[in-house]
Design a protein around this motif. Structure first.
Motif, PDB file in Angstrom:
ATOM      1  N   LEU A  28       0.831  -1.211   0.000  1.00  0.00           N
ATOM      2  CA  LEU A  28       0.000   0.000   0.000  1.00  0.00           C
ATOM      3  C   LEU A  28       0.860   1.253   0.000  1.00  0.00           C
ATOM      4  O   LEU A  28       1.879   1.333   0.685  1.00  0.00           O
ATOM      5  CB  LEU A  28      -0.924  -0.004   1.224  1.00  0.00           C
ATOM      6  N   SER A  29       0.420   2.248  -0.740  1.00  0.00           N
ATOM      7  CA  SER A  29       1.127   3.530  -0.786  1.00  0.00           C
ATOM      8  C   SER A  29       0.950   4.261   0.542  1.00  0.00           C
ATOM      9  O   SER A  29       0.074   3.930   1.353  1.00  0.00           O
ATOM     10  CB  SER A  29       0.568   4.392  -1.905  1.00  0.00           C
ATOM     11  N   ILE A  30       1.762   5.264   0.731  1.00  0.00           N
ATOM     12  CA  ILE A  30       1.635   6.100   1.937  1.00  0.00           C
ATOM     13  C   ILE A  30       0.234   6.679   2.011  1.00  0.00           C
ATOM     14  O   ILE A  30      -0.438   6.628   3.040  1.00  0.00           O
ATOM     15  CB  ILE A  30       2.689   7.229   1.900  1.00  0.00           C
ATOM     16  N   GLU A  31      -0.218   7.232   0.887  1.00  0.00           N
ATOM     17  CA  GLU A  31      -1.556   7.829   0.844  1.00  0.00           C
ATOM     18  C   GLU A  31      -2.619   6.846   1.313  1.00  0.00           C
ATOM     19  O   GLU A  31      -3.500   7.180   2.097  1.00  0.00           O
ATOM     20  CB  GLU A  31      -1.843   8.291  -0.591  1.00  0.00           C
ATOM     21  N   SER A  32      -2.523   5.626   0.822  1.00  0.00           N
ATOM     22  CA  SER A  32      -3.562   4.644   1.147  1.00  0.00           C
ATOM     23  C   SER A  32      -3.512   4.222   2.608  1.00  0.00           C
ATOM     24  O   SER A  32      -4.544   4.029   3.250  1.00  0.00           O
ATOM     25  CB  SER A  32      -3.421   3.428   0.233  1.00  0.00           C
ATOM     26  N   ARG A  33      -2.308   4.120   3.155  1.00  0.00           N
ATOM     27  CA  ARG A  33      -2.183   3.731   4.568  1.00  0.00           C
ATOM     28  C   ARG A  33      -2.796   4.741   5.507  1.00  0.00           C
ATOM     29  O   ARG A  33      -3.271   4.410   6.589  1.00  0.00           O
ATOM     30  CB  ARG A  33      -0.705   3.608   4.958  1.00  0.00           C
ATOM     31  N   ILE A  34      -2.734   6.018   5.098  1.00  0.00           N
ATOM     32  CA  ILE A  34      -3.217   7.073   5.997  1.00  0.00           C
ATOM     33  C   ILE A  34      -4.749   7.084   6.090  1.00  0.00           C
ATOM     34  O   ILE A  34      -5.306   7.540   7.068  1.00  0.00           O
ATOM     35  CB  ILE A  34      -2.689   8.451   5.515  1.00  0.00           C
ATOM     36  N   MET A  50      -3.452   3.845  -4.747  1.00  0.00           N
ATOM     37  CA  MET A  50      -3.425   2.919  -3.615  1.00  0.00           C
ATOM     38  C   MET A  50      -2.100   2.180  -3.529  1.00  0.00           C
ATOM     39  O   MET A  50      -1.663   1.784  -2.439  1.00  0.00           O
ATOM     40  CB  MET A  50      -4.559   1.917  -3.796  1.00  0.00           C
ATOM     41  N   LEU A  51      -1.426   1.999  -4.666  1.00  0.00           N
ATOM     42  CA  LEU A  51      -0.251   1.120  -4.714  1.00  0.00           C
ATOM     43  C   LEU A  51       1.049   1.839  -5.032  1.00  0.00           C
ATOM     44  O   LEU A  51       2.124   1.268  -4.838  1.00  0.00           O
ATOM     45  CB  LEU A  51      -0.464   0.024  -5.773  1.00  0.00           C
ATOM     46  N   ILE A  52       0.981   3.062  -5.546  1.00  0.00           N
ATOM     47  CA  ILE A  52       2.181   3.685  -6.099  1.00  0.00           C
ATOM     48  C   ILE A  52       2.516   4.969  -5.357  1.00  0.00           C
ATOM     49  O   ILE A  52       1.678   5.871  -5.261  1.00  0.00           O
ATOM     50  CB  ILE A  52       1.978   3.983  -7.607  1.00  0.00           C
ATOM     51  N   ASN A  53       3.727   5.051  -4.850  1.00  0.00           N
ATOM     52  CA  ASN A  53       4.242   6.321  -4.327  1.00  0.00           C
ATOM     53  C   ASN A  53       4.986   7.048  -5.440  1.00  0.00           C
ATOM     54  O   ASN A  53       5.505   6.402  -6.367  1.00  0.00           O
ATOM     55  CB  ASN A  53       5.197   6.061  -3.161  1.00  0.00           C
ATOM     56  N   PRO A  54       5.042   8.379  -5.384  1.00  0.00           N
ATOM     57  CA  PRO A  54       5.797   9.105  -6.404  1.00  0.00           C
ATOM     58  C   PRO A  54       7.211   8.548  -6.522  1.00  0.00           C
ATOM     59  O   PRO A  54       7.869   8.303  -5.514  1.00  0.00           O
ATOM     60  CB  PRO A  54       5.813  10.548  -5.885  1.00  0.00           C
ATOM     61  N   GLY A  55       7.658   8.329  -7.758  1.00  0.00           N
ATOM     62  CA  GLY A  55       9.000   7.813  -7.989  1.00  0.00           C
ATOM     63  C   GLY A  55       9.066   6.299  -8.124  1.00  0.00           C
ATOM     64  O   GLY A  55      10.090   5.767  -8.543  1.00  0.00           O
ATOM     65  N   ASP A  56       7.995   5.602  -7.776  1.00  0.00           N
ATOM     66  CA  ASP A  56       7.988   4.138  -7.921  1.00  0.00           C
ATOM     67  C   ASP A  56       7.960   3.748  -9.403  1.00  0.00           C
ATOM     68  O   ASP A  56       7.314   4.414 -10.216  1.00  0.00           O
ATOM     69  CB  ASP A  56       6.739   3.521  -7.260  1.00  0.00           C
ATOM     70  N   TYR A  57       8.616   2.660  -9.717  1.00  0.00           N
ATOM     71  CA  TYR A  57       8.507   2.085 -11.054  1.00  0.00           C
ATOM     72  C   TYR A  57       7.227   1.264 -11.183  1.00  0.00           C
ATOM     73  O   TYR A  57       6.801   0.618 -10.220  1.00  0.00           O
ATOM     74  CB  TYR A  57       9.706   1.169 -11.338  1.00  0.00           C
ATOM     75  N   VAL A  58       6.638   1.303 -12.374  1.00  0.00           N
ATOM     76  CA  VAL A  58       5.458   0.502 -12.686  1.00  0.00           C
ATOM     77  C   VAL A  58       5.689  -0.161 -14.039  1.00  0.00           C
ATOM     78  O   VAL A  58       6.181   0.483 -14.977  1.00  0.00           O
ATOM     79  CB  VAL A  58       4.189   1.386 -12.759  1.00  0.00           C
ATOM     80  N   LEU A  59       5.329  -1.436 -14.135  1.00  0.00           N
ATOM     81  CA  LEU A  59       5.509  -2.185 -15.378  1.00  0.00           C
ATOM     82  C   LEU A  59       4.184  -2.304 -16.134  1.00  0.00           C
ATOM     83  O   LEU A  59       3.118  -2.375 -15.519  1.00  0.00           O
ATOM     84  CB  LEU A  59       6.039  -3.588 -15.084  1.00  0.00           C
TER      85      LEU A  59
END
Lengths: 519, 519
Positions: free
Chosen positions: B47-53, B188-197
């Protein structure tokens, strides 16, 4: 075979690097947008990083080719075939407001709106034969991120009639209601860690929406007229970046009319003061105003709650409304959020945002990769009702009727409060708009006051539930943690007069018992 | 008077600090969720930071008091009064699929679906007299963030029938369609700077939605079956944090069926390989699958395109569909996005997300402060059509009919391509699902090949517009910048067979002229 590393960090463009601005208004320029009105200021330095990065969708570019050359055969847009939509026709029966000619300045509420009805129908191809400018094939298909222009044009005209914006390049765009609109404008204006200002008591979902994007919230002290302008000015004047660990706030979120939870409505004087402070300190104002049309006539204690004064003409009605922040805005620093939730129905999930073209264009870029647009069925029914049915005047008639009915409900609640609540330990301001009364309970008179404000409030709340009445405590709405007094929010929106009276009678018993009062 | 500084940074909770999990399923547990199936893994570290909060809304707590004690009189919820909603009744006329008994294994497309119709009606209080479990008062009122449970129950059962999830604690929640669902699960899953495929060619709005949240996108090489599992494995195996400037990607976004733009569909083998790689490297799979039910029967060159093979029973139909990633998932690492846009109508702005209860609960927390829920009018019409009208079997009948109609359209486009396109310089894979054909043009045979792939592609694109045909170039869909060949995407979704043939004839002329071919 392995793809090369993706280009490092995404570059964050300056607003001036973005697609040409100002964009064209999404709907026809309307009369008041005359050449004589000033243009808005360029306030794009307020845009968040996220918002600056947004780009125009490539697929929208594709549709511009088709628009330029009607002979072009397109195999470009992956739109499903309307022939294969399973819905052939949608109809709705809608109420019609009493025509203004029957108004005599008084409204007799009978718990029902007038029984005039109107049928509306949307079929798949009725735009082809000229029967409708917005047919079901259009409503069921993909739509622009602005929302359906046939409805948006009406909303923009309505906004012009009611708010008369004072700068030239304002525009409207549709939203999925004000909760969605809030998330959109918050993300447009706030970077993680930014401070945001608001009333010290807010609707919980406001704070719950701001926390995940890591906005630091500061609640500004309120009085009977809502957010205090002197507190706002002092806060900004004395802002200490080091002590606060951040730059001066650049966003003020307010619910100026019938505020939730306090029921307060800002006077024109207060609105002007706040607007001017925001000009001085360069703040963007988010005006969340779903209760604007639920402004009410005076409450006369003891009078029959079912007889309500109403304006005799729509012109008189519009003039009677306290001006919005949007209507005071000469610079394009207000983002106004309007919703159909309180004036039609929450299930529509449809509203609109008004602001400068610059900001509206950024909302459009977000809509395109998120909401896309409000439900076509919602827009079709609203279009049938507002545009093909009521018209601008008929909509204002409806709003006059609606606010009379809510005034009746407010009066019934206030009558019960006058009758059952112990004035020795509580008081309230008669709300002039909205759906809520804010009950101020003097905790210093409570036997267990030494336990503190919050403990007393919680004791009363729990005793209420014990006595079969649920009224929400102030703590649930507080932005900062320290409460100065005990508060409770009561609503008159959806409960019958009889149940309201019974609930208030029970709450009165709770207060009397808790404070050791005996008649 | 000045409020104290707000508490410094918002604390970012570990998932284990959040409200008790697993949450209760939002709808009744259905048969297959037997005690014997395993529970999902706890993958909340994704979970991203946003989603955890995100926290549970306080106002939802209020409604739990009312649910516990029916005698409680509530002045808590600020819901508008249904009596004051201006819409009294909504009706719709919907198509009905041919009953399966008329199927003989062949479908004769006549450009129209069968002319059987069904009327559905929603009135304000029909739930009170037992006429409907979901009436108009409910549809027009505020709804839970899950969407209307009466419709959600149907969707969950449908998901169970088609995908047969293999773990116990799966759940569904409604979305505003897949564009909205994508924004939701990305955040929900991605923080800024994360790679996504993702696939190396994607629908532009996917990339346009990921850029503002500053995901670093990597496109994985594709072949005729879509994303290559060997490329995926190699990329993950050889991941070099230092060289890449970031940790190994934890999210894979795929459109496994009728991929947009390439039209490719992953075989079961490919899906299993990809799933297993994601287990090995602990990736979450976002399965965006709007074209799942547009899987088609074989294309026979030269055959009458209007005669289409169809399964004789719904069981045969469901068995004929390539299994989804969700159906392979034993751990709760797939988030599946379903939409009504391609199987009913895009204007519904309604879809649903399927995944583990843990993840679904996080979507719910987001919905509550954003979308809230899909339009009640959309849900009411879908409920009337699906639940009160068609039923599970009738819906599958509809899907069989629909895919036959799209198969007809595909066949018509392929016939035209066989006839008009020069095979010397281009080829294509017959798509087995979706709405698109991907035309692979051999730029090495182009006279101006030395200008590079992109220049040749652009030259052909512009020559097409000159010759009155718009077909989108591969560059518009490319995630990374280097193209290996020239591609064009053609759709057969919404254009008549006649116009498709004319458009392809024009495109054939463009290719012949550009490549210097003469018959």
């Amino acid at each position: 075979m392995i793809p090369p590393p993706h280009k490092a960090e995404i570059e964050i463009p300056e607003m001036s690097d973005l697609s040409p601005l100002p964009v064209k208004p999404s709907v026809a320029t309307i009369a008041s947008q005359s050449e004589s009105a000033p243009l808005s200021l360029d306030l794009s330095h307020h845009l968040s990083i996220e918002s600056r990065i947004r780009q125009k969708s490539l697929l929208k570019v594709a549709s511009s080719y088709v628009a330029r050359d009607p002979e072009l055969l397109s195999l470009a847009a992956g739109l499903p075939s309307p022939a294969l939509f399973p819905i052939e026709k949608v109809s709705a029966t809608v109420q019609v407001a009493k025509h203004e000619s029957v108004r005599n300045g008084l409204w007799k509420c009978d718990g029902l709106l007038p029984d005039t009805r109107r049928e509306l129908h949307k079929e798949k191809d009725s735009s082809l034969n000229g029967q409708s400018e917005y047919d079901l094939s259009g409503a069921l298909q993909y739509e622009q991120g602005t929302g359906a222009k046939q409805l948006l044009t009406f909303l923009k005209k309505h906004t012009e009639i009611v708010h008369k914006p004072q700068y030239r390049d304002w525009d409207c765009i549709m939203s999925g209601g004000n909760t969605h609109a809030m998330e959109t404008v918050f993300r447009m204006l706030i970077n993680p860690g930014d401070y945001v200002l608001m009333e010290e008591y807010v609707f919980p979902e406001t704070a719950e929406g701001l926390r995940p994007i890591r906005a630091k919230m500061i609640g500004i002290e309120m009085d009977d007229e809502g957010l205090r302008s002197d507190s706002l000015r002092q806060l900004l004047e004395e802002w200490d970046e080091t002590a606060r660990g951040g730059t001066r706030p650049a966003v003020l979120y307010v619910v100026p009319t019938g505020q939730n939870p306090t029921g307060s409505t800002m006077s024109l004087r207060r609105r002007k003061d706040i607007y001017n402070i925001c000009v001085t300190y360069d703040l963007i104002i988010i005006e969340d105003d779903p209760y604007y049309f639920l402004q009410m006539s005076e409450y006369v204690p003891g009078a029959d709650p079912t007889v309500v004064k109403v304006p005799k003409t729509n012109q008189e009605f519009v003039s009677s409304l306290v001006p919005s922040m949007l209507s005071l805005d000469t610079q394009g620093r207000v983002l106004r959020l309007d919703s159909f939730s309180k004036v039609a129905a929450p299930g529509m999930r449809c509203g609109w945002i008004t602001g400068s073209e610059r900001f509206v264009e950024r909302v459009l870029r977000h809509n395109e990769v998120g909401l896309q647009f409000p439900s076509g069925l919602s827009m079709a029914v609203l279009h049938g009702m507002l545009v093909e049915g009521w018209g601008q005047d008929g909509y204002l008639d409806w709003l006059v009727n609606l606010r009379a009915e809510y005034t009746n409900r407010r009066n019934a609640l206030l009558n019960a409060m006058d009758k059952y609540l112990p004035r020795e330990v509580c008081n309230w301001v008669v709300p002039s708009a909205g759906m809520f009364v804010w009950i101020n309970v003097d905790y210093t008179k409570h036997p267990r006051r030494d336990n503190g404000v919050e403990a007393v409030e919680m004791e009363i709340f729990e005793a209420g539930i014990e006595n079969k009445v649920l009224i929400l405590p102030g703590a649930w709405f507080k932005v900062n943690m320290e409460a100065r007094n005990v508060f409770f929010r009561a609503t008159f929106a959806s409960v019958s007069a009889q149940d309201m009276a019974l609930a208030i009678e029970r709450f009165g018993e709770v207060l009397r018992k808790g404070f050791g009062l005996y008649d």
